[in-house]
Scaffold this motif. Sequence first.
Motif, mmCIF file in Angstrom:
data_model
loop_
_atom_site.group_PDB
_atom_site.id
_atom_site.type_symbol
_atom_site.label_atom_id
_atom_site.label_comp_id
_atom_site.label_asym_id
_atom_site.label_seq_id
_atom_site.Cartn_x
_atom_site.Cartn_y
_atom_site.Cartn_z
ATOM 1 N N GLY A 128 0.727 -1.255 0.011
ATOM 2 C CA GLY A 128 0.028 -0.014 0.061
ATOM 3 C C GLY A 128 1.018 1.415 0.010
ATOM 4 O O GLY A 128 0.370 2.219 -0.840
ATOM 5 N N LEU A 129 1.842 1.364 0.882
ATOM 6 C CA LEU A 129 2.716 2.377 0.689
ATOM 7 C C LEU A 129 3.385 2.688 -0.433
ATOM 8 O O LEU A 129 3.692 3.763 -0.881
ATOM 9 C CB LEU A 129 3.825 2.170 1.925
ATOM 10 N N VAL A 130 3.835 1.406 -1.152
ATOM 11 C CA VAL A 130 4.583 1.683 -2.544
ATOM 12 C C VAL A 130 3.804 2.043 -3.484
ATOM 13 O O VAL A 130 3.987 3.019 -4.237
ATOM 14 C CB VAL A 130 5.280 0.368 -2.773
ATOM 15 N N GLY A 131 2.504 1.455 -3.458
ATOM 16 C CA GLY A 131 1.333 2.000 -4.199
ATOM 17 C C GLY A 131 1.108 3.460 -4.253
ATOM 18 O O GLY A 131 0.815 4.058 -5.182
ATOM 19 N N GLY A 132 0.964 3.762 -3.165
ATOM 20 C CA GLY A 132 0.518 5.183 -2.751
ATOM 21 C C GLY A 132 1.707 6.142 -3.111
ATOM 22 O O GLY A 132 1.481 7.332 -3.901
ATOM 23 N N LEU A 133 3.148 5.660 -2.889
ATOM 24 C CA LEU A 133 4.184 6.383 -3.435
ATOM 25 C C LEU A 133 4.067 6.706 -4.938
ATOM 26 O O LEU A 133 4.275 7.601 -5.634
ATOM 27 C CB LEU A 133 5.406 5.988 -3.066
ATOM 28 N N ILE A 134 3.723 5.477 -5.649
ATOM 29 C CA ILE A 134 3.848 5.402 -7.031
ATOM 30 C C ILE A 134 2.688 6.403 -7.596
ATOM 31 O O ILE A 134 2.970 7.323 -8.490
ATOM 32 C CB ILE A 134 3.653 3.892 -7.663
ATOM 33 N N LEU A 135 1.337 6.390 -7.074
ATOM 34 C CA LEU A 135 0.490 7.248 -7.445
ATOM 35 C C LEU A 135 0.757 8.773 -7.037
ATOM 36 O O LEU A 135 0.429 9.538 -7.885
ATOM 37 C CB LEU A 135 -0.963 6.995 -6.507
ATOM 38 N N ILE A 136 1.269 8.930 -5.868
ATOM 39 C CA ILE A 136 1.622 10.524 -5.545
ATOM 40 C C ILE A 136 2.880 10.912 -6.572
ATOM 41 O O ILE A 136 2.466 12.398 -6.967
ATOM 42 C CB ILE A 136 2.220 10.433 -4.075
ATOM 43 N N VAL A 137 3.710 10.334 -6.759
ATOM 44 C CA VAL A 137 4.691 10.948 -7.630
ATOM 45 C C VAL A 137 4.243 10.868 -9.180
ATOM 46 O O VAL A 137 4.562 11.746 -9.644
ATOM 47 C CB VAL A 137 5.870 9.813 -7.724
ATOM 48 N N ASP A 138 3.541 9.895 -9.396
ATOM 49 C CA ASP A 138 2.851 9.984 -10.914
ATOM 50 C C ASP A 138 3.941 10.098 -11.940
ATOM 51 O O ASP A 138 3.676 10.767 -12.723
ATOM 52 C CB ASP A 138 1.849 11.018 -10.769
ATOM 53 N N ASP A 139 4.916 9.312 -11.952
ATOM 54 C CA ASP A 139 5.860 9.566 -12.813
ATOM 55 C C ASP A 139 6.554 8.147 -12.996
ATOM 56 O O ASP A 139 7.407 7.852 -12.256
ATOM 57 C CB ASP A 139 7.013 10.473 -12.563
ATOM 58 N N ARG A 140 6.347 7.479 -14.146
ATOM 59 C CA ARG A 140 6.537 6.090 -14.151
ATOM 60 C C ARG A 140 8.286 6.014 -14.213
ATOM 61 O O ARG A 140 8.720 4.791 -13.749
ATOM 62 C CB ARG A 140 5.927 5.455 -15.384
ATOM 63 N N SER A 141 8.834 6.797 -14.920
ATOM 64 C CA SER A 141 10.229 6.620 -15.140
ATOM 65 C C SER A 141 10.889 6.788 -13.941
ATOM 66 O O SER A 141 11.983 6.463 -13.535
ATOM 67 C CB SER A 141 10.926 7.665 -15.973
ATOM 68 N N ARG A 142 10.455 7.596 -12.708
ATOM 69 C CA ARG A 142 11.011 7.608 -11.322
ATOM 70 C C ARG A 142 10.504 6.708 -10.315
ATOM 71 O O ARG A 142 11.261 6.751 -9.350
ATOM 72 C CB ARG A 142 10.731 9.156 -10.920
#
Length: 176
Positions: A128-142
């Motif tokens: 959930g934390l990783v998924g949340g970070l991926i959504l918040i950053v919203d930049d697949r390359s990063r």
Amino acid sequence: MVLAAIIACEVGFWVAVLGGLVARYPARRPRLGTVLLVAAPLIDVLLLALVTVDLLGGGTASWHHGLAALYIGISVAYGHRMIAWADVRFAHRFDGGPAPIKPTGWAYTATCWKDVARTLLAAVIAAGLVGGLILIVDDRSRTDELLGLFPLLGLVVGIDLLWAISYTLWPRRAAA
């Protein structure tokens, strides 16, 4: 920076736990002990904030960020149990409390299955934390590096599940 923060938080967690137990038992300062023990989970909140700020500030995710999520998940799922484990031993050593009981047989098997639930909870929190970070950053390359954590979480849960199954089939025997 994130790896250093993880290490600092892990050290801080154990300093708070051990400091709380020393204050509670040998130093006979139970209130101070409680304050220090309550500080332990707050360290996890600090780590989560540091990881989030790092990524929102333009940082690129690495395995360190995934490790931070895993550390937080394990700390939340197992933290109370780890503190209780240490508390029983400190109480026995310094306050005349009962000796720790090492479970055997079906009691140990039940403990193993409770650990499966804890491990699953830790994996869900980390995911959930990783998924949340991926959504918040919203930049697949990063954040692409973080996707590698999901199979690892499944592997860890699978190993713990096999452990519990093995002790269900062959329960731990009491010492002779």
